[in-house]
Design a protein around this motif. Structure first.
Motif, PDB file in Angstrom:
ATOM      1  N   LEU A  21       0.839  -1.198   0.000  1.00  0.00           N
ATOM      2  CA  LEU A  21       0.000   0.000   0.000  1.00  0.00           C
ATOM      3  C   LEU A  21       0.870   1.242   0.000  1.00  0.00           C
ATOM      4  O   LEU A  21       1.822   1.341   0.763  1.00  0.00           O
ATOM      5  N   PHE A  22       0.519   2.175  -0.873  1.00  0.00           N
ATOM      6  CA  PHE A  22       1.148   3.485  -0.881  1.00  0.00           C
ATOM      7  C   PHE A  22       0.146   4.450  -0.259  1.00  0.00           C
ATOM      8  O   PHE A  22      -1.027   4.449  -0.627  1.00  0.00           O
ATOM      9  N   ARG A  23       0.606   5.256   0.703  1.00  0.00           N
ATOM     10  CA  ARG A  23      -0.270   6.197   1.401  1.00  0.00           C
ATOM     11  C   ARG A  23       0.254   7.615   1.272  1.00  0.00           C
ATOM     12  O   ARG A  23       1.455   7.824   1.107  1.00  0.00           O
ATOM     13  N   ALA A  24      -0.643   8.570   1.422  1.00  0.00           N
ATOM     14  CA  ALA A  24      -0.261   9.977   1.396  1.00  0.00           C
ATOM     15  C   ALA A  24       0.730  10.253   2.521  1.00  0.00           C
ATOM     16  O   ALA A  24       0.578   9.746   3.627  1.00  0.00           O
ATOM     17  N   GLY A  25       1.748  11.023   2.214  1.00  0.00           N
ATOM     18  CA  GLY A  25       2.717  11.418   3.220  1.00  0.00           C
ATOM     19  C   GLY A  25       3.768  10.380   3.545  1.00  0.00           C
ATOM     20  O   GLY A  25       4.583  10.575   4.439  1.00  0.00           O
ATOM     21  N   ARG A  26       3.772   9.257   2.866  1.00  0.00           N
ATOM     22  CA  ARG A  26       4.761   8.194   3.111  1.00  0.00           C
ATOM     23  C   ARG A  26       5.581   7.981   1.848  1.00  0.00           C
ATOM     24  O   ARG A  26       5.030   7.817   0.763  1.00  0.00           O
ATOM     25  N   ALA A  27       6.889   7.957   1.999  1.00  0.00           N
ATOM     26  CA  ALA A  27       7.767   7.792   0.842  1.00  0.00           C
ATOM     27  C   ALA A  27       7.785   6.361   0.336  1.00  0.00           C
ATOM     28  O   ALA A  27       7.957   6.108  -0.849  1.00  0.00           O
ATOM     29  N   ALA A  28       7.606   5.389   1.252  1.00  0.00           N
ATOM     30  CA  ALA A  28       7.685   3.982   0.874  1.00  0.00           C
ATOM     31  C   ALA A  28       6.332   3.299   1.056  1.00  0.00           C
ATOM     32  O   ALA A  28       5.465   3.788   1.774  1.00  0.00           O
ATOM     33  N   SER A  29       6.202   2.160   0.412  1.00  0.00           N
ATOM     34  CA  SER A  29       4.978   1.372   0.572  1.00  0.00           C
ATOM     35  C   SER A  29       5.066   0.559   1.851  1.00  0.00           C
ATOM     36  O   SER A  29       6.138   0.398   2.425  1.00  0.00           O
ATOM     37  N   SER A  30       3.922   0.060   2.293  1.00  0.00           N
ATOM     38  CA  SER A  30       3.907  -0.838   3.452  1.00  0.00           C
ATOM     39  C   SER A  30       3.326  -2.176   3.013  1.00  0.00           C
ATOM     40  O   SER A  30       2.329  -2.219   2.293  1.00  0.00           O
ATOM     41  N   PRO A  31       3.971  -3.288   3.411  1.00  0.00           N
ATOM     42  CA  PRO A  31       3.482  -4.611   3.021  1.00  0.00           C
ATOM     43  C   PRO A  31       2.358  -5.065   3.955  1.00  0.00           C
ATOM     44  O   PRO A  31       2.371  -4.767   5.153  1.00  0.00           O
ATOM     45  N   HIS A  32       1.385  -5.783   3.400  1.00  0.00           N
ATOM     46  CA  HIS A  32       0.270  -6.305   4.184  1.00  0.00           C
ATOM     47  C   HIS A  32      -0.127  -7.673   3.639  1.00  0.00           C
ATOM     48  O   HIS A  32       0.067  -7.966   2.463  1.00  0.00           O
ATOM     49  N   ARG A  33      -0.736  -8.485   4.509  1.00  0.00           N
ATOM     50  CA  ARG A  33      -1.263  -9.782   4.100  1.00  0.00           C
ATOM     51  C   ARG A  33      -2.727  -9.604   3.737  1.00  0.00           C
ATOM     52  O   ARG A  33      -3.483  -8.957   4.446  1.00  0.00           O
ATOM     53  N   VAL A  34      -3.131 -10.179   2.617  1.00  0.00           N
ATOM     54  CA  VAL A  34      -4.521 -10.132   2.166  1.00  0.00           C
ATOM     55  C   VAL A  34      -5.219 -11.396   2.661  1.00  0.00           C
ATOM     56  O   VAL A  34      -4.737 -12.498   2.431  1.00  0.00           O
ATOM     57  N   THR A  35      -6.351 -11.228   3.348  1.00  0.00           N
ATOM     58  CA  THR A  35      -7.074 -12.390   3.873  1.00  0.00           C
ATOM     59  C   THR A  35      -8.223 -12.809   2.965  1.00  0.00           C
ATOM     60  O   THR A  35      -8.588 -13.970   2.941  1.00  0.00           O
ATOM     61  N   ASN A  36      -8.826 -11.846   2.253  1.00  0.00           N
ATOM     62  CA  ASN A  36      -9.815 -12.200   1.237  1.00  0.00           C
ATOM     63  C   ASN A  36      -9.843 -11.136   0.165  1.00  0.00           C
ATOM     64  O   ASN A  36      -9.382 -10.016   0.366  1.00  0.00           O
ATOM     65  N   ILE A  37     -10.382 -11.538  -0.992  1.00  0.00           N
ATOM     66  CA  ILE A  37     -10.360 -10.659  -2.160  1.00  0.00           C
ATOM     67  C   ILE A  37     -11.623 -10.859  -2.982  1.00  0.00           C
ATOM     68  O   ILE A  37     -12.197 -11.945  -2.998  1.00  0.00           O
ATOM     69  N   SER A  38     -12.043  -9.805  -3.640  1.00  0.00           N
ATOM     70  CA  SER A  38     -13.109  -9.864  -4.637  1.00  0.00           C
ATOM     71  C   SER A  38     -12.738  -8.861  -5.718  1.00  0.00           C
ATOM     72  O   SER A  38     -11.739  -8.147  -5.588  1.00  0.00           O
ATOM     73  N   GLU A  39     -13.549  -8.769  -6.754  1.00  0.00           N
ATOM     74  CA  GLU A  39     -13.240  -7.797  -7.805  1.00  0.00           C
ATOM     75  C   GLU A  39     -13.442  -6.368  -7.327  1.00  0.00           C
ATOM     76  O   GLU A  39     -12.972  -5.429  -7.949  1.00  0.00           O
ATOM     77  N   THR A  40     -14.084  -6.185  -6.183  1.00  0.00           N
ATOM     78  CA  THR A  40     -14.357  -4.830  -5.696  1.00  0.00           C
ATOM     79  C   THR A  40     -13.547  -4.425  -4.479  1.00  0.00           C
ATOM     80  O   THR A  40     -13.606  -3.273  -4.061  1.00  0.00           O
TER      81      THR A  40
END
Length: 118
Positions: A21-40
């Motif tokens: 994830l890239f967020r406002a005010g942060r130079a680098a991305s942060s890694p996260h684990r995805v637990t579920n996904i859909s097209e939305t």
């Protein structure tokens, strides 16, 4: 003919993927684990200091720089809704060896990390 699935009720699939994830005010991305996904959207673990209503840019699988809104945060999880539907198969596809996400660099996406942008 079947009617299309409403965006808010798309079928979710439990997965074990990673996202950045890239967020406002942060130079680098942060890694996260995805637990579920859909097209939305996706549900991520360990959301840190994400705030409901904030906009982030997500890279997942072979999909880069998808705009998403944080719609809920609770119990060590967060729900993100994509601005436009994605191809779940591409999101689940393995990234090439040595792959590195690049920060948004054009248009308003580039301003996402600009502390002076309004």
């Amino acid at each position: 003919m079947d009617s299309p699935v409403p965006l808010s009720r798309a079928t979710r699939t439990s997965v074990m993927l990673s996202t950045e994830l890239f967020r406002a005010g942060r130079a680098a991305s942060s890694p996260h684990r995805v637990t579920n996904i859909s097209e939305t959207g996706i549900c991520i673990a360990q959301p840190g200091d994400l705030i409901v209503g904030s906009v982030v840019v997500v890279t997942i699988g072979r999909i880069e720089q998808v705009v998403a809104e944080v719609v809920w945060v609770r119990s060590g999880l967060a729900g993100l809704r994509f601005q436009a539907p994605i191809d779940v198969a591409e999101a689940r596809a393995r990234r090439p060896a040595g792959y590195r996400s690049i920060a948004p660099s054009a248009g308003w996406l580039a301003a996402l990390n600009d502390p002076y942008a309004k």
